[in-house]
Enzyme design. Structure first.
Site, PDB file in Angstrom:
ATOM      1  CE  LYS A 116      -4.444  -1.638   1.517  1.00  0.00           C
ATOM      2  NZ  LYS A 116      -5.537  -1.556   2.460  1.00  0.00           N
ATOM      3  CE  LYS A 197      -5.207  -9.832  -4.566  1.00  0.00           C
ATOM      4  NZ  LYS A 197      -5.359  -9.664  -3.170  1.00  0.00           N
ATOM      5  CE  LYS A 200     -11.378  -2.007  -4.375  1.00  0.00           C
ATOM      6  NZ  LYS A 200     -10.815  -2.636  -3.258  1.00  0.00           N
TER       7      LYS A 200
END
Ligand code: TRP
Length: 332
Positions: A116, A197, A200
């Site tokens: 992040k 994977k 969104k």
């Protein structure tokens, strides 16, 4: 307010964008299956989502959407407690306490933090680093022996165990060390790039829970199957992923028949895709109908969350009181 004598469990979902079929098959459905065996506490982790910069109106809408998703998936308020993290102040209190026990170096090793921090370079806030302290508080307040998490959260659960151990060592036995209850469904991969994977952030390869049957069909039709032109012995990642979705959606009959066809070398991918699209739409239809009913009745939804917060706070405050007494920050 009474909670049952069953062992507790807790899990949470962060409100940050739309949910996809991986969240449903891997997390939500699993929570629902656990609710007969465990006294479940299920939480919309809105305080965790503050580490991302989202518009406040959007944030509140997403919190309600996640809550509605839990209910639409089948979470039953008679059996489980559904609540919003920020409604239960004990989470923040114990979260702070845990930041005083967790070594900075251990927090800096978390892959989610590193990811992040690399992604949102303009917003590397302290909350991104201390996040696992809050997550440990989320969990340990409810004393669950097991926590259903995906493997991306396994590292955070390890830190939860570490902080529980450190607390017990310093202040006496207080917490049981929770174990991970890994979900049965393996991770779904992106339809557009099956080496990554499903996420969104890559919408063409992602089946969202609010996708219509038409959109589902379109996305699955375009799914990558074999990238090499010559057939290989090993099933390709894309084909494997389609089979996985079919299986996860519970279409055993077609799964068996198409697997047999694959082994004989007679499988047509167009047929596989058609069956996967049908199974997905069928699996999501009852969820989508319930979701619509729940989200359209905001007053009832808010009542569920207010009641859930009360029940969660009742359990959480008992733990927090004990913690504070042991630490010498409570007069008794
Ligand atoms: N961190 C989890 C995620 O990003 C969400 C979460 C918050 C959670 N608190 C939790 C999961 C406690 C399990 C237990 O997916």
């Amino acid at each position: 307010m009474a909670t049952s004598k069953k062992p507790t469990t807790l899990s949470g979902i962060q409100p940050s964008g739309k949910l996809h079929i991986g969240n449903y098959l891997g997390a939500l459905k699993n929570f629902v299956e656990l609710q007969n065996e465990y006294q479940g506490f299920y939480m919309v982790a809105d305080l965790h989502a503050l580490t991302e910069d989202i518009d406040p109106k959007e944030r509140l809408a997403q919190t309600l959407e996640i809550a509605a998703a839990f209910i639409a998936a089948g979470l039953n308020q008679k059996k489980s407690v559904l609540f919003v993290q920020s409604f239960v102040p004990a989470h923040v209190e114990l979260g702070w306490i845990f930041t005083t026990l967790l070594p900075v170096a251990a927090l800096e090793r978390m892959t989610q933090y590193k990811d992040k921090a690399a992604r949102q370079t303009k917003n590397v806030n302290a909350g991104l680093l201390t996040y696992p302290a809050l997550m440990a508080a989320d969990i340990l307040l409810y004393q669950p022996p097991v926590v259903p998490v995906g493997d991306d959260q396994a590292q955070h659960l390890e830190l939860t165990r570490l902080v529980a151990k450190k607390f017990n060592q310093r202040y006496g036995d207080t917490f049981v060390l929770p174990k991970a209850l890994h979900t049965r469904i393996p991770r779904l991969m992106s339809l557009a790039d099956p080496t990554r994977k499903m996420s969104k952030s890559e919408p063409t390869g992602c089946l969202f829970l609010d996708d219509t049957p038409q959109v589902i069909e379109k996305k699955i039709k375009r799914a990558v199957t074999d990238t090499s032109s010559a057939p290989t012995k090993e099933m390709s990642a894309g084909v494997k992923n389609l089979f996985l979705i079919l299986e996860a959606c519970g279409d055993k009959k077609n799964h068996n028949a198409l697997t047999a066809a694959y082994q004989k070398g007679t499988l047509r991918y167009s047929e596989l895709k058609e069956k996967v699209a049908d199974a997905t739409s069928k699996e999501l239809a009852p969820y989508q109908k319930r979701y619509k009913d729940v989200i359209e009745n905001k007053a009832a939804l808010k009542r569920v969350l207010t009641d859930g917060a009360k029940r969660a706070a009742h359990a959480a405050d008992t733990t927090l009181k004990n913690v504070k007494e042991r630490m010498g920050i409570l007069l008794s």
